[in-house]
Design a protein around this motif. Structure first.
Motif, PDB file in Angstrom:
ATOM      1  N   GLN A  90      67.342  51.185  37.314  1.00 16.51           N
ATOM      2  CA  GLN A  90      66.408  51.221  38.158  1.00 16.51           C
ATOM      3  C   GLN A  90      66.233  49.662  38.525  1.00 16.51           C
ATOM      4  OE1 GLN A  90      62.709  53.123  37.466  1.00 16.51           O
ATOM      5  NE2 GLN A  90      61.591  51.626  38.814  1.00 16.51           N
ATOM      6  N   LEU A  91      65.981  48.846  37.669  1.00 13.01           N
ATOM      7  CA  LEU A  91      65.684  47.423  37.670  1.00 13.01           C
ATOM      8  C   LEU A  91      66.931  46.657  38.566  1.00 13.01           C
ATOM      9  CD1 LEU A  91      63.890  46.741  34.508  1.00 13.01           C
ATOM     10  CD2 LEU A  91      62.914  46.840  36.811  1.00 13.01           C
ATOM     11  N   ALA A  92      68.074  47.262  38.138  1.00 14.21           N
ATOM     12  CA  ALA A  92      69.305  46.505  38.723  1.00 14.21           C
ATOM     13  C   ALA A  92      69.236  47.017  40.152  1.00 14.21           C
ATOM     14  CB  ALA A  92      70.578  47.005  37.938  1.00 14.21           C
ATOM     15  N   ALA A  93      68.882  48.074  40.525  1.00 22.38           N
ATOM     16  CA  ALA A  93      69.004  48.431  41.880  1.00 22.38           C
ATOM     17  C   ALA A  93      68.034  47.776  42.718  1.00 22.38           C
ATOM     18  CB  ALA A  93      68.876  50.039  41.971  1.00 22.38           C
TER      19      ALA A  93
ATOM     20  N   GLY B 252      56.645  48.675  36.560  1.00 21.63           N
ATOM     21  CA  GLY B 252      55.606  47.773  35.629  1.00 21.63           C
ATOM     22  C   GLY B 252      56.473  46.775  35.137  1.00 21.63           C
ATOM     23  N   ARG B 253      57.660  46.457  35.642  1.00 22.45           N
ATOM     24  CA  ARG B 253      58.480  45.625  34.994  1.00 22.45           C
ATOM     25  C   ARG B 253      58.949  44.517  36.054  1.00 22.45           C
ATOM     26  NH1 ARG B 253      60.286  45.704  29.657  1.00 22.45           N
ATOM     27  NH2 ARG B 253      59.440  47.434  28.637  1.00 22.45           N
ATOM     28  N   ILE B 254      59.410  43.438  35.755  1.00 23.53           N
ATOM     29  CA  ILE B 254      59.807  42.411  36.866  1.00 23.53           C
ATOM     30  C   ILE B 254      61.264  42.804  37.027  1.00 23.53           C
ATOM     31  CG2 ILE B 254      60.675  39.838  37.343  1.00 23.53           C
ATOM     32  CD1 ILE B 254      58.144  39.424  35.155  1.00 23.53           C
ATOM     33  N   ALA B 255      61.732  42.913  38.339  1.00 27.87           N
ATOM     34  CA  ALA B 255      62.968  43.269  38.837  1.00 27.87           C
ATOM     35  C   ALA B 255      63.815  41.586  38.983  1.00 27.87           C
ATOM     36  CB  ALA B 255      63.024  44.060  40.045  1.00 27.87           C
ATOM     37  N   ALA B 256      62.865  40.935  39.593  1.00 31.67           N
ATOM     38  CA  ALA B 256      63.836  39.408  39.850  1.00 31.67           C
ATOM     39  C   ALA B 256      62.725  38.705  40.625  1.00 31.67           C
ATOM     40  CB  ALA B 256      64.973  39.723  41.037  1.00 31.67           C
ATOM     41  N   VAL B 257      63.010  37.510  40.329  1.00 26.96           N
ATOM     42  CA  VAL B 257      62.415  36.162  41.119  1.00 26.96           C
ATOM     43  C   VAL B 257      63.436  35.802  42.069  1.00 26.96           C
ATOM     44  CG1 VAL B 257      61.397  34.027  40.925  1.00 26.96           C
ATOM     45  CG2 VAL B 257      61.101  35.412  39.004  1.00 26.96           C
TER      46      VAL B 257
ATOM     47  N   ALA C  96      55.640  35.035  21.758  1.00 28.26           N
ATOM     48  CA  ALA C  96      56.372  36.035  21.826  1.00 28.26           C
ATOM     49  C   ALA C  96      57.717  36.092  21.226  1.00 28.26           C
ATOM     50  CB  ALA C  96      56.646  36.565  23.255  1.00 28.26           C
ATOM     51  N   THR C  97      58.245  34.839  21.126  1.00 27.66           N
ATOM     52  CA  THR C  97      59.433  34.352  20.510  1.00 27.66           C
ATOM     53  C   THR C  97      59.395  34.412  18.954  1.00 27.66           C
ATOM     54  OG1 THR C  97      60.108  33.185  22.277  1.00 27.66           O
ATOM     55  CG2 THR C  97      61.268  32.554  20.434  1.00 27.66           C
ATOM     56  N   ARG C  98      58.434  33.969  18.447  1.00 33.80           N
ATOM     57  CA  ARG C  98      57.823  33.979  17.110  1.00 33.80           C
ATOM     58  C   ARG C  98      57.957  35.422  16.572  1.00 33.80           C
ATOM     59  NH1 ARG C  98      57.402  34.550  12.665  1.00 33.80           N
ATOM     60  NH2 ARG C  98      55.758  34.200  11.182  1.00 33.80           N
ATOM     61  N   PHE C  99      57.801  36.188  17.136  1.00 33.04           N
ATOM     62  CA  PHE C  99      57.647  37.674  16.771  1.00 33.04           C
ATOM     63  C   PHE C  99      58.803  38.552  17.281  1.00 33.04           C
ATOM     64  CE2 PHE C  99      53.759  37.648  14.277  1.00 33.04           C
ATOM     65  CZ  PHE C  99      53.139  36.841  14.920  1.00 33.04           C
ATOM     66  N   GLY C 100      59.711  37.648  17.713  1.00 33.08           N
ATOM     67  CA  GLY C 100      61.149  38.280  18.261  1.00 33.08           C
ATOM     68  C   GLY C 100      60.794  39.459  19.478  1.00 33.08           C
ATOM     69  N   MET C 101      59.740  39.155  20.394  1.00 32.00           N
ATOM     70  CA  MET C 101      59.377  39.908  21.300  1.00 32.00           C
ATOM     71  C   MET C 101      59.608  39.516  22.606  1.00 32.00           C
ATOM     72  SD  MET C 101      56.501  41.916  19.024  1.00 32.00           S
ATOM     73  CE  MET C 101      56.114  43.332  20.274  1.00 32.00           C
ATOM     74  N   ASP C 102      60.289  38.381  22.935  1.00 32.85           N
ATOM     75  CA  ASP C 102      60.442  37.982  24.174  1.00 32.85           C
ATOM     76  C   ASP C 102      61.284  38.569  25.201  1.00 32.85           C
ATOM     77  OD1 ASP C 102      62.331  37.091  22.010  1.00 32.85           O
ATOM     78  OD2 ASP C 102      63.203  35.700  23.495  1.00 32.85           O
ATOM     79  N   GLY C 103      61.645  39.722  24.690  1.00 30.25           N
ATOM     80  CA  GLY C 103      62.571  40.607  25.705  1.00 30.25           C
ATOM     81  C   GLY C 103      61.678  41.204  26.443  1.00 30.25           C
ATOM     82  N   ASP C 104      60.375  41.247  25.911  1.00 28.12           N
ATOM     83  CA  ASP C 104      59.507  42.232  26.933  1.00 28.12           C
ATOM     84  C   ASP C 104      58.050  41.056  27.328  1.00 28.12           C
ATOM     85  OD1 ASP C 104      58.885  45.456  25.410  1.00 28.12           O
ATOM     86  OD2 ASP C 104      60.048  44.711  27.203  1.00 28.12           O
ATOM     87  N   PHE C 105      57.850  40.008  26.604  1.00 34.00           N
ATOM     88  CA  PHE C 105      56.774  39.507  27.014  1.00 34.00           C
ATOM     89  C   PHE C 105      56.877  37.803  27.116  1.00 34.00           C
ATOM     90  CE2 PHE C 105      54.277  43.090  25.742  1.00 34.00           C
ATOM     91  CZ  PHE C 105      55.010  43.527  24.773  1.00 34.00           C
TER      92      PHE C 105
ATOM     93  N   LEU D 297      58.475  35.310  33.213  1.00 38.89           N
ATOM     94  CA  LEU D 297      58.946  36.000  34.180  1.00 38.89           C
ATOM     95  C   LEU D 297      60.275  36.138  34.506  1.00 38.89           C
ATOM     96  CD1 LEU D 297      56.024  34.200  36.674  1.00 38.89           C
ATOM     97  CD2 LEU D 297      55.995  36.321  35.158  1.00 38.89           C
ATOM     98  N   GLY D 298      61.016  36.931  33.395  1.00 34.17           N
ATOM     99  CA  GLY D 298      62.400  36.968  33.630  1.00 34.17           C
ATOM    100  C   GLY D 298      62.625  38.418  33.880  1.00 34.17           C
ATOM    101  N   GLY D 299      63.744  38.839  34.536  1.00 32.76           N
ATOM    102  CA  GLY D 299      64.326  40.204  34.833  1.00 32.76           C
ATOM    103  C   GLY D 299      64.143  41.005  33.581  1.00 32.76           C
TER     104      GLY D 299
END
Ligand code: ADE
Ligand code: MN
Length: 602
Positions: free
Chosen positions: A19-22, A58-63, A333-342, A345-347
């Motif tokens: 969905q996000l790629a679309a 509820g997620r970022i598709a793109a800047v 977020a990086t410290r806890f290995g959770m920068d994939g979600d938090f 402002l990345g896709g």
């Protein structure tokens, strides 16, 4: 009415990538496009623009470049940012929800107003009162909150040992392992405060650390004293928030320990960032493994000294704005290995987006793409979410169990003695051990006045002793009259009461017992101010603005009473893991010696 928004309102990324790629590729309509904005990138530490950001599910598709949405399917909604700055929601890597005197759902109202959308909380406060049951109640509370709350599993309950204090909880390695296995949001081990037993290789301390490491989870820390850093790092601890100066901050960073610079109301103990940030601004350390955190906020300070305030303080102290915001978001977020979600402002990341003005003051907060704060005010949607707050179980409202007989004063010595007193001085973190020579007068009132002493007592309140009451003295607390008392007394949360006469001390304690928790200011037989904290004796079940107002009234009465440190310093007096001398229900404890010393010496 719409369903309340929680962390679970946004689907996991793996369910949304097509969905996000679309949407990002202009093949499907965005839910929301926020236009005419500058973007604060925590990836590159730059503010650039103008740009627009496309959100979906509820997620970022793109800047995208400005106007790009006009050549894509019509978005469901467009929001004009009018040239403001869009930044990622703040991530606070170390906080104790209970210290805010409100529950997790209520905490979200204060956090979202200051742009914080993710927190890593250490619920050792309620753990010290209600053991696993209290922690699990707070986890249920957190799951209903309109923000993302993760748990660093309380690692040090009791903070020291049953010999040195009586807690209402006892978190064994087995219980900690079970919490990790039962709760996916348990993402790390909480602050391992018994740094002396850790570096000495205490078997229980290391068995607890192992419960985290064997699950691939990191270990948070709490340490005072440069001499302990090597053994502490070697024990697997990889973050701490107690760097009180640049020397220990350098030692920690060079030892591979993430440094959470703690900022807060300068009149409270929780504001060591100004010293410790020197490791970056003066000693050239890279900020890449430095975060900022709040740790503790009362309900009033939560609204005025939030994580956004700490970020702005880091800028005032010399950090570049985008780097400071990254220290308050992506780095945690990086410290806890959770920068994939938090944290950025990345896709693909969650659409936790903050609209800032040029002073980096929060105007709007989107959480999971839903507008929760606009123009600095909560939206009807957030108000609706907060009406559905979690209700704690009945047992949480019955945690103040006091001995019937209460004598709070020691016998007046017959002749000259030396008092092992707790020195009170700002900012109220390390409290000096003062040996005060005392020549007793005809009564305690005259003796206290002549030596700048105040009675202090700690009463065990978990029903786990035969009514322990420790009696000691504060030096230079400068209370003018009456008594102050609190059922928040880090970390075992027994009742701590200080005063110049026993009648007012007993009344303050009785008021706390009546409400099953709270903070009292009493003078001449009258309760001057009181904040009821009936949930575990730590939290109110009201919303943030109401408790903030009660707290402001308490602070005014506290100041009027002449106390030399604020309430947030007073409730640390029992905290037996910060130098030099503390008082628990077992007596006076010296730190780091971890020994009980007598109130009077010949
Ligand atoms: N920074 C801290 N360290 C230990 N215990 C705490 N309880 C609340 N804040 C704390
Ligand atoms: Mn700590």
């Amino acid at each position: 009415m719409t369903r309340p928004v929680t962390r679970f309102s946004t689907a996991p990324l793996w369910q949304m990538t097509r969905q996000l790629a679309a949407v990002a590729g202009g093949r499907a309509a965005a839910d929301l496009v926020i236009t005419d904005a500058r973007i604060l990138s925590t990836y590159t530490d730059r503010i650039s623009g103008p740009k627009e950001i496309w959100l979906s599910g509820g997620r970022i598709a793109a800047v995208k470049d400005p106007g790009a949405h006009r050549s894509a399917p019509q978005p469901k909604a467009i929001y004009d940012a009018r040239g403001g700055i869009l930044a990622p929601g703040l991530v606070d890597p170390h906080i104790h929800i209970e210290s805010s005197m409100i529950t997790a759902c209520a905490y979200a109202e204060g956090a979202l107003l200051n742009g914080t959308t993710t927190i890593f909380c250490d619920s050792h406060e309620i753990g010290n009162v209600m053991d696993v049951a209290g922690i699990e109640a707070m986890l249920e509370d957190a799951r209903l909150a309109p923000m993302s709350i993760f748990l660093t599993v309380p690692s040090t309950v009791p903070a020291t040992s049953p010999e040195l204090e009586t807690a209402g909880g006892d978190l064994t390695p087995e219980k900690i392992g079970a919490l990790f296995d039962a709760w996916p949001e348990a993402v790390a081990l909480g602050e391992k405060m018994d740094f002396v037993p850790v570096v000495m290789g205490d078997p229980r301390s290391h068995a607890i650390i192992a419960e985290s490491l064997k699950r691939g989870r990191p270990v948070s820390g709490h340490v005072y004293g440069r001499e302990f850093i090597p053994g502490y790092a070697a024990s697997g601890v990889t973050d701490t928030h107690e760097a009180i100066d640049r020397e220990i901050a350098n030692d920690m960073a060079d030892a591979g320990i993430w440094v959470f610079l703690r900022g807060g109301n300068p009149s409270t103990p929780w504001n060591s960032i100004a010293e410790a940030i020197g490791a970056i601004t003066k000693d050239g350390a890279s900020p890449k493994r430095f975060c900022v955190c709040t740790d503790d906020r009362d309900a009033d300070d939560l609204l005025t000294f939030g994580q956004d305030w700490v970020v702005r303080e880091a800028i005032r102290l010399g950090m570049a704005p985008a780097t400071a915001w990254a220290m308050g978001s992506l780095h945690g977020a990086t410290r806890f290995g959770m920068d994939g979600d938090f944290g950025a402002l990345g896709g693909g990341r969650r659409a936790d987006v903050i609209l800032l003005n040029d002073d980096l003051k929060v105007q709007n907060t989107w959480y999971g793409g839903e507008l929760m704060v606009e123009g600095g005010k909560i939206t009807p949607l957030l108000d609706h979410c907060l009406e559905a707050r979690y209700t704690y179980p009945k047992a949480a409202y019955q945690t103040v169990k006091l001995p019937a007989a209460r004598s709070l004063l020691p016998e007046l010595p017959a002749g000259p003695v030396t008092v092992n007193a707790i020195g009170i001085e700002m900012p109220g973190i390390a409290l000096p051990h003062r040996k005060v020579p005392v020549t007793p007068g005809k009564d305690w009132a005259g003796t206290l006045a002549a030596h700048s002493l105040t009675h202090v007592a700690v009463i065990e309140r978990h029903g786990k002793s035969d009514g322990n009451i420790a009696k000691g003295f504060l030096h230079d607390f400068t209370l003018k009259a009456g008594a102050v008392a609190s059922s928040v007394g880090h970390d075992s949360h027994n009742i701590i009461v200080a005063g110049l006469n026993e009648a007012d001390m007993l009344l303050a304690v009785a008021e706390i017992e009546k409400h099953q928790g709270g903070i009292a200011v009493v003078r001449d037989g009258e309760v001057k101010a009181f904040v009821a904290l009936p949930v575990a004796g730590l939290m109110s079940d009201k919303r943030v603005h109401e408790v903030a107002e009660e707290t402001r009234a308490l602070k005014a009465a506290w100041e009027e009473a002449g106390c030399a440190i604020p309430y947030m310093g007073f409730n640390l007096i029992p905290l037996s893991v910060i130098p030099e001398i503390r008082i628990t229900d077992k007596g006076l404890v010296t730190v780091p010696q971890m020994a009980i010393v007598p109130t009077f010496e010949a």
